[in-house]
Design an enzyme around this catalytic site. Structure first.
Site, PDB file in Angstrom:
ATOM      1  N   ALA A  73      57.326   1.116  20.732  1.00 26.95           N
ATOM      2  CA  ALA A  73      56.052   0.663  21.290  1.00 26.95           C
ATOM      3  C   ALA A  73      55.916   1.041  22.762  1.00 26.95           C
ATOM      4  O   ALA A  73      54.820   1.305  23.240  1.00 26.95           O
ATOM      5  CB  ALA A  73      55.907  -0.837  21.108  1.00 26.95           C
ATOM      6  N   ASN A 153      54.917 -11.966  24.026  1.00 23.44           N
ATOM      7  CA  ASN A 153      56.306 -11.987  23.588  1.00 23.44           C
ATOM      8  C   ASN A 153      57.094 -13.187  24.094  1.00 23.44           C
ATOM      9  O   ASN A 153      58.100 -13.563  23.531  1.00 23.44           O
ATOM     10  CB  ASN A 153      57.012 -10.689  24.002  1.00 23.44           C
ATOM     11  CG  ASN A 153      56.763 -10.331  25.440  1.00 23.44           C
ATOM     12  OD1 ASN A 153      55.614 -10.196  25.876  1.00 23.44           O
ATOM     13  ND2 ASN A 153      57.828 -10.195  26.195  1.00 23.44           N
ATOM     14  N   GLN A 181      54.174  -7.979  18.842  1.00 24.07           N
ATOM     15  CA  GLN A 181      54.659  -9.291  18.400  1.00 24.07           C
ATOM     16  C   GLN A 181      53.846  -9.855  17.244  1.00 24.07           C
ATOM     17  O   GLN A 181      54.336 -10.675  16.470  1.00 24.07           O
ATOM     18  CB  GLN A 181      54.639 -10.283  19.575  1.00 24.07           C
ATOM     19  CG  GLN A 181      55.644  -9.973  20.662  1.00 24.07           C
ATOM     20  CD  GLN A 181      57.075 -10.244  20.259  1.00 24.07           C
ATOM     21  OE1 GLN A 181      57.360 -11.005  19.340  1.00 24.07           O
ATOM     22  NE2 GLN A 181      58.005  -9.628  20.954  1.00 24.07           N
ATOM     23  N   SER A 201      55.777  -1.701  16.816  1.00 19.54           N
ATOM     24  CA  SER A 201      57.196  -1.390  16.910  1.00 19.54           C
ATOM     25  C   SER A 201      57.923  -1.869  15.660  1.00 19.54           C
ATOM     26  O   SER A 201      57.692  -2.997  15.201  1.00 19.54           O
ATOM     27  CB  SER A 201      57.794  -2.070  18.141  1.00 19.54           C
ATOM     28  OG  SER A 201      59.174  -1.786  18.222  1.00 19.54           O
ATOM     29  N   ALA A 202      58.800  -1.013  15.102  1.00 17.36           N
ATOM     30  CA  ALA A 202      59.495  -1.368  13.862  1.00 17.36           C
ATOM     31  C   ALA A 202      60.514  -2.491  14.052  1.00 17.36           C
ATOM     32  O   ALA A 202      60.641  -3.375  13.209  1.00 17.36           O
ATOM     33  CB  ALA A 202      60.186  -0.132  13.288  1.00 17.36           C
ATOM     34  N   HIS A 203      61.232  -2.467  15.205  1.00 14.53           N
ATOM     35  CA  HIS A 203      62.378  -3.387  15.307  1.00 14.53           C
ATOM     36  C   HIS A 203      61.974  -4.840  15.565  1.00 14.53           C
ATOM     37  O   HIS A 203      62.824  -5.738  15.540  1.00 14.53           O
ATOM     38  CB  HIS A 203      63.403  -2.891  16.337  1.00 14.53           C
ATOM     39  CG  HIS A 203      63.037  -3.117  17.779  1.00 14.53           C
ATOM     40  ND1 HIS A 203      63.517  -4.201  18.496  1.00 14.53           N
ATOM     41  CD2 HIS A 203      62.275  -2.411  18.627  1.00 14.53           C
ATOM     42  CE1 HIS A 203      63.060  -4.118  19.736  1.00 14.53           C
ATOM     43  NE2 HIS A 203      62.293  -3.041  19.844  1.00 14.53           N
ATOM     44  N   THR A 242      60.663  16.437  16.879  1.00 15.87           N
ATOM     45  CA  THR A 242      61.066  16.306  15.479  1.00 15.87           C
ATOM     46  C   THR A 242      60.985  14.845  15.062  1.00 15.87           C
ATOM     47  O   THR A 242      61.482  13.964  15.763  1.00 15.87           O
ATOM     48  CB  THR A 242      62.505  16.840  15.298  1.00 15.87           C
ATOM     49  OG1 THR A 242      62.519  18.197  15.714  1.00 15.87           O
ATOM     50  CG2 THR A 242      62.969  16.729  13.867  1.00 15.87           C
ATOM     51  N   CYS A 328      64.062  -8.623  29.087  1.00 18.67           N
ATOM     52  CA  CYS A 328      64.176  -7.587  30.115  1.00 18.67           C
ATOM     53  C   CYS A 328      64.387  -8.201  31.496  1.00 18.67           C
ATOM     54  O   CYS A 328      64.928  -7.574  32.381  1.00 18.67           O
ATOM     55  CB  CYS A 328      62.928  -6.728  30.145  1.00 18.67           C
ATOM     56  SG  CYS A 328      62.200  -6.475  28.536  1.00 18.67           S
TER      57      CYS A 328
HETATM   58  C1  LIG Z   1      59.335  -5.303  22.392  1.00 18.66           C
HETATM   59  C2  LIG Z   1      57.973  -5.171  22.935  1.00 18.66           C
HETATM   60  C3  LIG Z   1      57.507  -3.942  23.439  1.00 18.66           C
HETATM   61  C4  LIG Z   1      58.389  -2.706  23.506  1.00 18.66           C
HETATM   62  O1  LIG Z   1      58.628  -2.199  22.224  1.00 18.66           O
HETATM   63  P1  LIG Z   1      59.836  -1.142  21.991  1.00 18.66           P
HETATM   64  O2  LIG Z   1      59.565  -0.628  20.595  1.00 18.66           O
HETATM   65  O3  LIG Z   1      61.089  -1.910  22.093  1.00 18.66           O
HETATM   66  O4  LIG Z   1      59.687  -0.081  23.009  1.00 18.66           O
HETATM   67  C5  LIG Z   1      56.228  -3.893  23.911  1.00 18.66           C
HETATM   68  N1  LIG Z   1      55.427  -4.972  23.899  1.00 18.66           N
HETATM   69  C6  LIG Z   1      55.832  -6.154  23.423  1.00 18.66           C
HETATM   70  C7  LIG Z   1      54.906  -7.310  23.425  1.00 18.66           C
HETATM   71  C8  LIG Z   1      57.120  -6.299  22.936  1.00 18.66           C
HETATM   72  O5  LIG Z   1      57.529  -7.485  22.499  1.00 18.66           O
END
Ligand SMILES: *Cc1c(COP(=O)(O)O)cnc(C)c1O
Length: 393
Positions: A73, A153, A181, A201-203, A242, A328
């Site tokens: 993200a 977040n 989120q 974001s996948a994770h 890629t 962070c």
């Molecule tokens: C984790 C997060 C991001 C960053 O996403 P990444 O895929 O880890 O770079 C951005 N915005 C919010 C609100 C997040 O919680």
């Protein structure tokens, strides 16, 4: 019970075993480059990427053609903000965001300010919500973009995205939302929310780290983008490089599972969150940060008066993996910029824990966490009182 108990699902989530299973063949026997379309290795990889594109876009009711894969993200947000501002410089140089955004947005805006982009940082109220009237007043003839996250977040607070989207549309300004989120937690549809761009974001939704996506609406002709990474021209030239085939396959699987499980997950997790939150707020000197209702169902951000947050974290973090403010910022002792923007005084801001529940969270874990935090807070408060008495003597 296994320790530590993971209650930090806003920082990241474990990969769902089904996600990992779906990913594995794409590392080994099916290792083809999705752009190598001269032979079957590439064909199958490309097909897998397109299936994942359907799965991820399906989660937000978008057309697969509107989805562009990135490394996460952070990259999607950088691409969205920088790419749009750069492409519209002949029209204007103003962008509007909010003081409580993720650093991926705020630091990108700060960088752009060095390049003659003018940025308005809107304040929020005590609940973390943006004032729509203030937003309206901030829009000028030079405004190109409004960027407001769907859900925060740190607090889980959900903004009035639909109203913000409608306002942007009314004034002919583009609208980007960081939906990291919110995606997979609440139902989201950029079309019905008038959102032109959305970062995912996948994770954060039980997929792998290092893969994300930018949704770019194909129904707003005024969207023009300048790519930020140039090279092989992948993703229609919007994002060269890629493709991370295993990661993208995992992202697709995670989106598919989230779509199926969202409702039941959030009912169960929401009930656990409410139980934990109610128990913590029954203690004296505790308060909830964020809007009581307009909030993601799995997050609880609580301040504990008279206890230093770092001390509290150190006292519990062998048993409970929770966060103080944002991950962070957790090595610094500065209170979180989100809580500060909500008008929470520094001392209280530092005495704050964020509980992020998830799919694996059980009733037993929550019960333990509640009792453990309660006891530790009592202990630390008692010790502090004792110390100050000793000192006074
Ligand atoms: C984790 C997060 C991001 C960053 O996403 P990444 O895929 O880890 O770079 C951005 N915005 C919010 C609100 C997040 O919680």
């Amino acid at each position: 019970m296994k320790f530590p108990i993971y209650l930090d699902h806003n920082s990241t989530t474990p990969c769902d075993p089904k996600v990992l299973e779906a990913m594995l063949p794409w590392f080994t026997e099916r290792f083809g480059n999705a752009s190598s379309l001269q032979h079957p290795f590439g064909w199958v990889a490309e097909e897998a990427v397109e299936i994942a594109r359907e799965q991820v876009s399906g989660l937000i009711g978008a057309n697969p053609k509107e989805l562009f894969f990135t490394s996460g993200a952070t990259e999607a947000i950088n691409l969205g903000i920088r790419g749009l501002m750069e492409a519209h410089l002949h029209k204007g140089n103003h962008l509007i965001t909010v003081a409580t955004e993720h650093k991926a947005v705020l630091d990108t805006c700060k960088e752009l300010q060095k390049k003659a982009i003018s940025v308005t940082y809107l304040p929020v109220n005590q609940f973390g919500l943006v004032d729509l009237e203030a937003l309206k007043r901030a829009i000028t003839k030079k405004t190109i973009l409004i960027t407001v996250m769907t859900a925060n977040n740190e607090t889980g607070v959900i903004q009035h995205i639909q109203e913000i989207g409608a306002l942007a549309k009314e004034y002919g300004v583009l609208f980007l939302s960081d939906a990291v989120q919110a995606a997979g937690k609440i139902s989201l549809n950029p079309k019905s929310l008038d959102t032109d761009l959305m970062a995912l974001s996948a994770h954060k939704m039980y997929g792998p780290k290092g893969v994300g996506a930018l949704y770019i609406s194909n129904s707003n002709p005024s969207i023009k983008m300048i790519s930020q990474i140039t090279g092989g021209g992948q993703e229609k030239g919007i994002r060269s490089g890629t493709l991370n085939v295993p990661g993208i396959v995992g992202f697709g699987q995670a989106a598919e599972i989230a779509r199926q499980k969202m409702a039941s997950d959030q009912n169960r997790i929401g009930a656990l969150r409410n139980y934990l939150e109610k128990g913590l707020l029954e203690m004296e000197g505790t308060s909830l940060n964020g809007h009581p209702e307009l909030r993601l169902p799995h997050v609880s951000n609580i301040s504990f008066e008279g206890v230093e947050g770092k001390g509290l974290l150190i006292a519990i973090n062998k048993e409970l993996a929770v966060s103080s403010g944002s991950a962070c910022a957790s090595i610094t002792t500065k209170p979180s910029h989100v809580l500060s923007a909500m008008g929470i005084r520094d001392e209280l801001g530092r005495s704050t824990l964020r509980f992020g529940l998830g799919r694996s969270t059980t009733e037993t874990q929550v019960e333990f966490a509640l009792q453990y935090v309660k006891e530790t807070v009592h202990l630390l408060r008692g010790k502090k009182k004792l110390e100050s008495t000793v000192f006074l003597k």
